[in-house]
Scaffold this motif. Structure first.
Motif, PDB file in Angstrom:
ATOM      1  N   PHE A 113       2.985 -19.206 -36.635  1.00 15.24           N
ATOM      2  CA  PHE A 113       4.234 -18.546 -36.263  1.00 15.24           C
ATOM      3  C   PHE A 113       4.424 -18.458 -34.748  1.00 15.24           C
ATOM      4  O   PHE A 113       5.540 -18.619 -34.245  1.00 15.24           O
ATOM      5  CB  PHE A 113       4.298 -17.151 -36.889  1.00 15.24           C
ATOM      6  N   ASP A 114       3.354 -18.193 -33.991  1.00 11.70           N
ATOM      7  CA  ASP A 114       3.495 -18.100 -32.539  1.00 11.70           C
ATOM      8  C   ASP A 114       3.867 -19.438 -31.921  1.00 11.70           C
ATOM      9  O   ASP A 114       4.652 -19.495 -30.964  1.00 11.70           O
ATOM     10  CB  ASP A 114       2.194 -17.572 -31.910  1.00 11.70           C
ATOM     11  N   ALA A 115       3.296 -20.520 -32.445  1.00 11.82           N
ATOM     12  CA  ALA A 115       3.680 -21.850 -31.952  1.00 11.82           C
ATOM     13  C   ALA A 115       5.135 -22.148 -32.305  1.00 11.82           C
ATOM     14  O   ALA A 115       5.879 -22.735 -31.518  1.00 11.82           O
ATOM     15  CB  ALA A 115       2.760 -22.912 -32.541  1.00 11.82           C
ATOM     16  N   ALA A 116       5.553 -21.714 -33.486  1.00  9.33           N
ATOM     17  CA  ALA A 116       6.895 -22.038 -33.971  1.00  9.33           C
ATOM     18  C   ALA A 116       7.992 -21.491 -33.086  1.00  9.33           C
ATOM     19  O   ALA A 116       9.039 -22.131 -32.906  1.00  9.33           O
ATOM     20  CB  ALA A 116       7.066 -21.515 -35.395  1.00  9.33           C
ATOM     21  N   GLY A 159       8.422 -35.536 -22.630  1.00 13.73           N
ATOM     22  CA  GLY A 159       8.514 -36.700 -21.755  1.00 13.73           C
ATOM     23  C   GLY A 159       7.412 -37.707 -22.040  1.00 13.73           C
ATOM     24  O   GLY A 159       7.649 -38.918 -22.118  1.00 13.73           O
ATOM     25  N   LYS A 160       6.184 -37.218 -22.222  1.00 15.13           N
ATOM     26  CA  LYS A 160       5.073 -38.116 -22.543  1.00 15.13           C
ATOM     27  C   LYS A 160       5.275 -38.750 -23.918  1.00 15.13           C
ATOM     28  O   LYS A 160       4.988 -39.935 -24.108  1.00 15.13           O
ATOM     29  CB  LYS A 160       3.749 -37.353 -22.502  1.00 15.13           C
ATOM     30  N   LYS A 161       5.761 -37.991 -24.871  1.00 13.85           N
ATOM     31  CA  LYS A 161       6.010 -38.536 -26.207  1.00 13.85           C
ATOM     32  C   LYS A 161       7.058 -39.639 -26.171  1.00 13.85           C
ATOM     33  O   LYS A 161       7.006 -40.593 -26.953  1.00 13.85           O
ATOM     34  CB  LYS A 161       6.458 -37.407 -27.144  1.00 13.85           C
ATOM     35  N   VAL A 293       4.237 -31.493 -33.679  1.00 14.56           N
ATOM     36  CA  VAL A 293       3.264 -30.426 -33.425  1.00 14.56           C
ATOM     37  C   VAL A 293       2.248 -30.332 -34.554  1.00 14.56           C
ATOM     38  O   VAL A 293       1.061 -30.096 -34.330  1.00 14.56           O
ATOM     39  CB  VAL A 293       3.965 -29.065 -33.170  1.00 14.56           C
ATOM     40  N   ALA A 294       2.684 -30.571 -35.791  1.00 15.99           N
ATOM     41  CA  ALA A 294       1.750 -30.568 -36.920  1.00 15.99           C
ATOM     42  C   ALA A 294       0.710 -31.678 -36.774  1.00 15.99           C
ATOM     43  O   ALA A 294      -0.449 -31.524 -37.182  1.00 15.99           O
ATOM     44  CB  ALA A 294       2.517 -30.721 -38.233  1.00 15.99           C
ATOM     45  N   ALA A 295       1.126 -32.787 -36.159  1.00 10.87           N
ATOM     46  CA  ALA A 295       0.217 -33.914 -35.953  1.00 10.87           C
ATOM     47  C   ALA A 295      -0.658 -33.745 -34.717  1.00 10.87           C
ATOM     48  O   ALA A 295      -1.540 -34.578 -34.456  1.00 10.87           O
ATOM     49  CB  ALA A 295       1.024 -35.206 -35.840  1.00 10.87           C
ATOM     50  N   GLY A 296      -0.411 -32.692 -33.934  1.00 11.61           N
ATOM     51  CA  GLY A 296      -1.203 -32.448 -32.731  1.00 11.61           C
ATOM     52  C   GLY A 296      -0.676 -33.124 -31.486  1.00 11.61           C
ATOM     53  O   GLY A 296      -1.319 -33.072 -30.428  1.00 11.61           O
TER      54      GLY A 296
END
Length: 331
Positions: A113-116, A159-161, A293-296
């Motif tokens: 939840f905090d990341a979300a 940007g990196k993605k 984010v789920a994939a890291g």
């Protein structure tokens, strides 16, 4: 339920109060809030200094994550018990909030939840600014100011993605180390003589192709002196306290594009609602972002989690420039 209530503008005038739960609307989703994002924009709203101005009394807070408690009769995408993240116009600093379905997004089990709560405005805005508006291309150079703040770290990672080379500008070495941890390729401490010369040196004199600026003021002005021909500059906010003016002659001679973005338009918060096709576009963006984010691939940084009762401490910390990433409230 418990909520932060602003009865008079000013952080010192806000307090925790017992209030009625919000009314469920036809297309509304009642969410038990587990985490609410804390941002500089929240502080400006409480002080009555934000462009989105709410007249007291009101409850601030625009980014929430939690569990669905109840759905209005027109809701088709969610059910009680679902984990969700949502963007709301206000009301997020509370135990419950009601959000319209078009502003609610499914939260993968791998995302806490905090990341979300980094996503409804911070990561979403960086995504919209860099991918949709600036059309950042692989191998282009992206210059990110305020690189250790929530907006800056989001811009670095996205940007990196997108395949860019990222230059991070910040005020201290510890902040730059965090920017490096999140993917920045070149680090510039602007306290050591500004950043113009360092940017030009890092780009063989060309400058940054895209500049992401949540600071404004003199930072924006200096950015115009190290932007590449055909460059795009995105004034994301004015944390420095001064709204810059744009000299049209510099835009002319360097073919510079100044790009505005108000994420609230895409969420339907503007004076004019976006076209219906925008909801599908936004939902696809959130699915991609939360999948990353789920994939890291994205790593939202939570500086500190505070109890709802400590909201004043959480917001006051923003003024000290000590917050790296984002803080969260736990109602």
């Amino acid at each position: 339920m418990k909520a932060v209530v602003v009865r008079q503008f000013g952080l010192q005038n806000a307090q925790i109060s017992e209030v009625a739960s919000p009314t469920l609307t036809e297309d509304g989703i009642r969410i038990r809030v587990r985490s609410s994002g804390v941002s500089f924009a929240n502080l400006l709203v409480i002080e009555g200094k934000h462009q989105n101005r709410w007249e007291p009394p009101f409850t601030p807070g625009t980014e929430v994550a939690g569990v669905v408690l109840e759905c209005g009769p027109a809701v088709t995408l969610f059910k009680p018990g679902d984990r969700v993240v949502a963007g709301v116009r206000h009301g997020g600093f509370a135990e419950e909030v009601v959000a319209p379905q078009h502003n609610v997004f499914a939260l993968p089990a791998a995302v806490d939840f905090d990341a979300a709560v980094h996503f409804p405005t911070i990561y979403a805005t960086a995504y919209g600014a860099l991918k949709w508006r600036a059309q950042l291309q692989p191998q282009e150079t992206l210059l990110v100011h305020g690189a250790a703040g929530g907006s800056g770290l989001a811009a670095i990672e996205i940007g990196k993605k997108l395949g860019a080379r990222v230059i991070a500008s910040s005020s201290t070495e510890p902040k730059l180390r965090v920017a490096e941890e999140h993917g920045a390729d070149v680090l510039i401490n602007y306290k050591q003589g500004g950043f113009r010369d360092a940017v030009l040196a890092a780009t063989d004199g060309r400058g940054g192709d895209v500049i992401f600026d949540p600071v404004g003021g003199g930072t924006f002005d200096e950015s115009l002196r190290c932007i590449a021909p055909d460059g795009r500059i995105i004034p994301m906010g004015f944390a420095g306290g001064t709204i810059p003016s744009v000299p049209a002659n510099i835009l002319l001679v360097k073919n510079i594009t100044v790009i505005g973005i108000y994420w609230g338009y895409y969420m339907g918060w503007g004076r004019q609602s976006p076209p219906a096709s925008t909801e599908a576009k936004v939902r696809a963006a959130f699915a991609e972002l939360l999948g990353w984010v789920a994939a890291g691939d994205l790593r939202p940084r939570t500086h500190k989690a505070y109890a709802l009762a400590d909201f004043q401490e959480a917001l006051s910390a923003l003024s000290t420039q000590s917050v790296i990433g984002r803080s969260a409230l736990h109602p």
